[in-house]
Enzyme design. Sequence first.
Site, PDB file in Angstrom:
ATOM      1  N   GLU A  69      -1.290 -42.080 -17.959  1.00  0.00           N
ATOM      2  CA  GLU A  69      -0.113 -42.552 -18.700  1.00  0.00           C
ATOM      3  C   GLU A  69       0.976 -43.014 -17.735  1.00  0.00           C
ATOM      4  O   GLU A  69       1.659 -44.018 -17.959  1.00  0.00           O
ATOM      5  CB  GLU A  69       0.499 -41.434 -19.564  1.00  0.00           C
ATOM      6  CG  GLU A  69      -0.427 -40.754 -20.546  1.00  0.00           C
ATOM      7  CD  GLU A  69      -1.167 -39.572 -19.938  1.00  0.00           C
ATOM      8  OE1 GLU A  69      -1.708 -39.692 -18.827  1.00  0.00           O
ATOM      9  OE2 GLU A  69      -1.222 -38.511 -20.584  1.00  0.00           O
ATOM     10  N   CYS A 107       3.282 -35.390 -18.365  1.00  0.00           N
ATOM     11  CA  CYS A 107       3.243 -36.739 -18.960  1.00  0.00           C
ATOM     12  C   CYS A 107       3.981 -36.753 -20.291  1.00  0.00           C
ATOM     13  O   CYS A 107       4.705 -37.704 -20.597  1.00  0.00           O
ATOM     14  CB  CYS A 107       1.800 -37.184 -19.171  1.00  0.00           C
ATOM     15  SG  CYS A 107       0.940 -37.440 -17.617  1.00  0.00           S
ATOM     16  N   ALA A 198     -36.173 -41.098 -12.961  1.00  0.00           N
ATOM     17  CA  ALA A 198     -36.565 -42.506 -13.010  1.00  0.00           C
ATOM     18  C   ALA A 198     -38.075 -42.498 -13.192  1.00  0.00           C
ATOM     19  O   ALA A 198     -38.800 -42.001 -12.325  1.00  0.00           O
ATOM     20  CB  ALA A 198     -36.190 -43.205 -11.716  1.00  0.00           C
ATOM     21  N   ALA A 206     -43.907 -40.110  -9.747  1.00  0.00           N
ATOM     22  CA  ALA A 206     -44.457 -40.300  -8.400  1.00  0.00           C
ATOM     23  C   ALA A 206     -45.980 -40.376  -8.478  1.00  0.00           C
ATOM     24  O   ALA A 206     -46.608 -39.788  -9.368  1.00  0.00           O
ATOM     25  CB  ALA A 206     -44.057 -39.130  -7.493  1.00  0.00           C
ATOM     26  N   TRP A 214     -39.814 -47.991  -5.270  1.00  0.00           N
ATOM     27  CA  TRP A 214     -38.906 -47.656  -6.340  1.00  0.00           C
ATOM     28  C   TRP A 214     -39.596 -47.887  -7.670  1.00  0.00           C
ATOM     29  O   TRP A 214     -40.342 -48.853  -7.788  1.00  0.00           O
ATOM     30  CB  TRP A 214     -37.624 -48.489  -6.281  1.00  0.00           C
ATOM     31  CG  TRP A 214     -36.868 -48.303  -5.012  1.00  0.00           C
ATOM     32  CD1 TRP A 214     -36.811 -49.165  -3.960  1.00  0.00           C
ATOM     33  CD2 TRP A 214     -36.065 -47.175  -4.655  1.00  0.00           C
ATOM     34  NE1 TRP A 214     -36.004 -48.654  -2.972  1.00  0.00           N
ATOM     35  CE2 TRP A 214     -35.535 -47.432  -3.374  1.00  0.00           C
ATOM     36  CE3 TRP A 214     -35.733 -45.978  -5.274  1.00  0.00           C
ATOM     37  CZ2 TRP A 214     -34.698 -46.537  -2.710  1.00  0.00           C
ATOM     38  CZ3 TRP A 214     -34.907 -45.105  -4.619  1.00  0.00           C
ATOM     39  CH2 TRP A 214     -34.395 -45.370  -3.357  1.00  0.00           C
ATOM     40  N   ASP A 244     -39.205 -37.933   0.568  1.00  0.00           N
ATOM     41  CA  ASP A 244     -38.455 -39.205   0.521  1.00  0.00           C
ATOM     42  C   ASP A 244     -37.424 -39.340   1.637  1.00  0.00           C
ATOM     43  O   ASP A 244     -36.938 -40.441   1.876  1.00  0.00           O
ATOM     44  CB  ASP A 244     -37.714 -39.336  -0.828  1.00  0.00           C
ATOM     45  CG  ASP A 244     -38.662 -39.341  -2.009  1.00  0.00           C
ATOM     46  OD1 ASP A 244     -39.870 -39.479  -1.786  1.00  0.00           O
ATOM     47  OD2 ASP A 244     -38.187 -39.196  -3.155  1.00  0.00           O
ATOM     48  N   GLY A 351     -38.118 -29.148 -14.065  1.00  0.00           N
ATOM     49  CA  GLY A 351     -38.792 -28.276 -15.043  1.00  0.00           C
ATOM     50  C   GLY A 351     -38.001 -27.000 -15.354  1.00  0.00           C
ATOM     51  O   GLY A 351     -37.669 -26.749 -16.523  1.00  0.00           O
TER      52      GLY A 351
END
Length: 414
Positions: A69, A107, A198, A206, A214, A244, A351
Amino acid sequence: MIEPRPQLGSPKMGQLLSPREAMLRALVIARKGAGFVSPNPMVGCVIVDREHRFLVEGWHTKVGSNHAEIEALERLMALKGSREALEGCHVYVTLEPCAHEGRTPSCAKTLAPLQPASVTFPFHDPNPLVAGKGAEILRTAGIRAVPLTDAHVWPALPHESIDPLVKQELIDWAEDVAEIFLWNARQRELPFVTVKVASTLDGKVALRSGESQWITGDLAREKGHRLRLEHDAILVGRRTVETDNPSLNVRLKNITGVENSVVIIDPRAKLLPTLKDRRLSQVRPTTKVFVCVQSGCFDVDVVSRAHDEGFQVFDVGGSEPGIIDLREALIKIRTLGLMGLYVEGGAGTVGPFLDGELAQRLHVFMSTGVLGGREATGWSDLCGVGTLAQMWKLKRQHVNVLDGDIHITGRLQV
Ligand SMILES: NC(=O)c1ccc[n+]([C@@H]2O[C@H](COP(=O)([O-])OP(=O)(O)OC[C@H]3O[C@@H](n4cnc5c(N)ncnc54)[C@H](OP(=O)(O)O)[C@@H]3O)[C@@H](O)[C@H]2O)c1
């Protein structure tokens, strides 16, 4: 569900905005504070004039600096030459204006004497120092301070259709934008946990060889980096670091200076002796790397050397060697000041979060590719339910298409 409408770009000065558009814009810009405002919430603010024409906007840019604000008010001052220009205007802000003096002035107390016609916000701030008090300060000064949760009418334009569903969607979206803050304000034990995967269309994360980069495209990965920004730390399992060698940092155009923390689950301290050589240790101070080991399962000399190297190693109990008490780990992580945790896998780590009902949000970035086979890892291979009735279902879900990948997100727990 309302999608985060990226097409709602910065409005032009004088552009007529409906109350819904003003609040949507405030929600869009709130996220610009990601990475810099924790433990505060991301908050956005839009100010429109008496006729509901756009004047200015502002967002909370950094912890300790102006709230949204005040940021918008300063822009109004720069535009009109005085704060008094706020008189008669309408303020849309994504959280109740604060009532208390903290690192910055209140504020609500700053806005009250300037006499805007209305201040609209989605809901009261759960922080007991603010809850309802910010709105009360404004109302006492004769200003319509209206949470969307209470309001039966929009504060301004008569031609805006009053649709309770639209209001509920804005409230839900505002809750999503501030979810880490709201979660931590309502309970102080566990951090807010987001799980992100992903995967391919058939749910694989994987190949058997471990190859996984990727699976999704550039846009999905960019969104993943934005999400990293919104959390205090990224959590991964030991094997993801070994396989990785990720940096786990934020790599986004126009964003610099973010040094996010990383938490690694390494119960037997197998990774610890080589951790300093990994990319994630090379791109951030080792003090920002937290390692969770299991009491009684690690070599004390290894842990002591890691401490000397600057790593923050903490131990937790567990039901048996190699099975840590994840809830206890989360309690420790919260006491380390990490309020929002972004769990990036792999399957062995995701998991137990799902089985333990310890995750609040799930993001799945799904490519349209298929890997197939029994041996490629699926992201939910190591968790699951026994009956259809127990199926985990996303609530308040959003589905987006990102350059051919599908992004699905929703709350596992509301
Ligand atoms: N596509 C994606 O989104 C994505 C994301 C990340 C990783 N990956 C891929 O997934 C693979 C690695 O996944 P992964 O499932 O093999 O391993 P992981 O989840 O990275 O690591 C699992 C290991 O971490 C430790 N751990 C994690 N949670 C634990 C818990 N609650 N209790 C005790 N120990 C815990 C254990 O270490 P110990 O073995 O020492 O007991 C466990 O074996 C790699 O191929 C990587 O490329 C894919």
